[in-house]
Write a protein that holds these residues in place. Structure first.
Motif, PDB file in Angstrom:
ATOM      1  N   GLY A 103       0.740  -1.110   0.196  1.00  0.00           N
ATOM      2  CA  GLY A 103      -0.200   0.037   0.036  1.00  0.00           C
ATOM      3  C   GLY A 103       0.584   1.230  -0.099  1.00  0.00           C
ATOM      4  O   GLY A 103       0.295   2.430   0.132  1.00  0.00           O
ATOM      5  N   ASN A 106       2.946   5.275   4.687  1.00  0.00           N
ATOM      6  CA  ASN A 106       1.984   5.784   5.374  1.00  0.00           C
ATOM      7  C   ASN A 106       2.354   6.056   6.719  1.00  0.00           C
ATOM      8  O   ASN A 106       3.553   5.668   7.103  1.00  0.00           O
ATOM      9  N   GLU A 109      -1.977   4.045   9.073  1.00  0.00           N
ATOM     10  CA  GLU A 109      -2.850   3.346   8.041  1.00  0.00           C
ATOM     11  C   GLU A 109      -2.749   3.539   6.895  1.00  0.00           C
ATOM     12  O   GLU A 109      -2.205   4.416   6.442  1.00  0.00           O
ATOM     13  N   GLN A 111      -4.746   2.023   2.811  1.00  0.00           N
ATOM     14  CA  GLN A 111      -5.617   1.290   1.851  1.00  0.00           C
ATOM     15  C   GLN A 111      -5.081   0.197   1.175  1.00  0.00           C
ATOM     16  O   GLN A 111      -3.755   0.516   0.520  1.00  0.00           O
ATOM     17  N   ASP A 113      -5.129  -3.345  -1.630  1.00  0.00           N
ATOM     18  CA  ASP A 113      -5.915  -4.142  -2.462  1.00  0.00           C
ATOM     19  C   ASP A 113      -6.120  -5.543  -1.893  1.00  0.00           C
ATOM     20  O   ASP A 113      -4.925  -6.146  -1.493  1.00  0.00           O
ATOM     21  N   PRO A 319     -13.618  -0.985   8.890  1.00  0.00           N
ATOM     22  CA  PRO A 319     -12.245  -1.314   8.708  1.00  0.00           C
ATOM     23  C   PRO A 319     -11.803  -1.531  10.189  1.00  0.00           C
ATOM     24  O   PRO A 319     -12.300  -1.090  11.073  1.00  0.00           O
ATOM     25  N   ASP A 345     -18.423  -0.646   1.555  1.00  0.00           N
ATOM     26  CA  ASP A 345     -17.908   0.691   1.330  1.00  0.00           C
ATOM     27  C   ASP A 345     -18.978   1.589   2.462  1.00  0.00           C
ATOM     28  O   ASP A 345     -19.825   0.881   2.935  1.00  0.00           O
ATOM     29  N   TYR A 351     -16.531  -4.374  -1.838  1.00  0.00           N
ATOM     30  CA  TYR A 351     -15.470  -3.508  -2.267  1.00  0.00           C
ATOM     31  C   TYR A 351     -14.107  -4.360  -2.218  1.00  0.00           C
ATOM     32  O   TYR A 351     -14.321  -5.347  -1.721  1.00  0.00           O
ATOM     33  N   LYS A 353     -10.926  -3.024  -1.468  1.00  0.00           N
ATOM     34  CA  LYS A 353      -9.810  -2.539  -0.647  1.00  0.00           C
ATOM     35  C   LYS A 353     -10.228  -2.405   0.823  1.00  0.00           C
ATOM     36  O   LYS A 353     -11.522  -2.228   1.062  1.00  0.00           O
ATOM     37  N   THR A 354      -9.195  -2.457   1.499  1.00  0.00           N
ATOM     38  CA  THR A 354      -9.488  -2.125   3.160  1.00  0.00           C
ATOM     39  C   THR A 354      -8.393  -1.705   3.845  1.00  0.00           C
ATOM     40  O   THR A 354      -7.192  -1.552   3.221  1.00  0.00           O
ATOM     41  N   THR A 355      -8.605  -0.983   4.919  1.00  0.00           N
ATOM     42  CA  THR A 355      -7.599  -0.400   5.791  1.00  0.00           C
ATOM     43  C   THR A 355      -6.953  -1.577   6.410  1.00  0.00           C
ATOM     44  O   THR A 355      -7.170  -2.338   7.145  1.00  0.00           O
ATOM     45  N   ASN A 356      -5.348  -1.125   6.357  1.00  0.00           N
ATOM     46  CA  ASN A 356      -4.627  -2.024   7.183  1.00  0.00           C
ATOM     47  C   ASN A 356      -3.745  -1.087   8.428  1.00  0.00           C
ATOM     48  O   ASN A 356      -3.309   0.077   7.555  1.00  0.00           O
TER      49      ASN A 356
END
Length: 366
Positions: A103, A106, A109, A111, A113, A319, A345, A351, A353-356
């Protein structure tokens, strides 16, 4: 997930007992863990406070020799149809998530795939599609002894967990039985002259929801998977987080059978216990007498840490919000084929994508 102060207290105790100035009195101590996973929970704590409470931030850490494991045994031994290349690639992907190598750069956090082959894409009834993946033909299979052993739906928040449990409990055959807690103000509050107990009638207390304490109402059916919420008899496997199956529902006790661990197959009678929430947001001490059980078709990510599961569904309506949660979710499964994610979403559409969330400073001393 243990606070560094616990280890530092053990160090001082060993030094006193053994009358030595060496670390742990000169004894060799082995620590086991993975800093990619969920860290110590600090109530209302900041990112800095959480990282600072970890063992790697203690004076002890500079004396530790780090030994790193090189093989993902959960994937290697857990897969029933091993594909060496698939296992290797999946294991590498998991490590990249745990170490925040996906991603781009950062500040905690990012986003990322998610591969399409592990996504739930049904836009009509995505929740039912996720349930069918984890619990296929549940009405025909729930009586099989090992059906609930290594499958669960995970979610970051209790709100989503409760929703999934309610859906599956309603589908489950048989009559339900309702159990209600007995709630009261702690007797120690009687000495507080400023406290007026008449403001907190039973109906008010019953509606209170505390962190770490089950709600007032518990609805169960015979055959439903449940989780123990307190340590009752550790010697016989009745520990916080133990997964069980309901065998009979009495008025004063509930008969259960252990479905995981070394005590698998053993039956026990669970009785009500008194729970004392420690949530500081309420200005009084409170007691709730209740069965320490909850339905667990679904559970939170934090509760699942350390478990090995053959079929996992991740419901990400919201998330993840803490370090290592996504890594724990994904790494609990024993094969890539046993994993599916449902990501929604803001408009509740599926969706990819998600947050890591990863606090990269936790790895600086490793």
């Amino acid at each position: 997930m243990i606070h560094k102060h616990a280890f530092e207290a053990m160090d001082r105790t060993f030094k006193d007992i053994l009358k030595s100035v060496s670390l742990f009195g000169g004894k060799v101590v082995v620590f086991g863990g993975d800093f990619r996973k969920i860290l110590l929970v600090v109530t209302n704590g900041s990112r800095h406070q959480i990282v600072n409470a970890s063992l790697s931030s203690s004076y002890i850490w500079k004396y530790c020799k780090v030994l790193k494991l090189t093989k993902n045994m959960r994937l290697t031994l857990g897969s029933k149809d091993p594909n060496i290349e698939e296992i290797r690639l999946f294991a590498e992907w998991l490590l990249k998530i745990g170490e925040r190598k996906l991603g781009g750069p950062n500040h905690g956090e990012v986003q990322i795939d998610i591969p399409h082959d592990i996504l739930i894409k049904d836009s009509v009834d995505s929740t039912s599609a996720l349930i069918e993946f984890v619990y296929p033909s549940i009405l025909q299979n729930y009586k099989k002894k090992d059906f609930f052993q290594e499958r669960v739906i995970l979610a970051p928040k209790n709100e989503v967990v409760q929703e999934i449990n309610d859906i599956l409990l309603a589908r489950f055959p048989g009559e339900h039985k309702e159990y209600l807690s007995s709630d009261s103000i702690d007797k120690s509050e009687s000495v507080n002259e400023d406290f007026d107990p008449s403001l907190y009638l039973p109906d008010v207390l019953n509606g209170l929801k505390f962190s770490g304490c089950p709600n007032h109402q518990l609805i169960l059916k015979v055959g439903v998977p449940i989780m123990l919420l307190r340590n009752i008899d550790q010697k016989n496997g009745l520990c916080n987080g133990t997964r069980l199956i309901v065998k009979s529902l009495g008025n004063r006790v509930i008969e259960v059978e252990v479905v995981l661990g070394s005590e698998i197959g053993k039956r026990h009678a669970i009785h009500r216990v008194t729970l004392n929430p420690t949530d500081k947001k309420f200005p009084f001490k409170f007691s709730r007498r209740r069965f320490p059980l909850s339905v667990c078709f679904s559970m939170t990510i934090n509760k699942s840490q350390g478990q090995s599961l053959s079929r996992v569904g991740l419901f990400l309506r919201y998330p993840v919000f803490s370090h290592g949660q996504l890594y724990v979710e994904l790494s609990s499964v024993t094969s890539r084929r046993g994993l599916k994610l449902l990501i929604l979403d803001d408009e509740r559409n599926t969706y990819d994508k998600t947050t890591n969330v990863v606090y990269k400073e936790i790895f600086l001393n490793l």
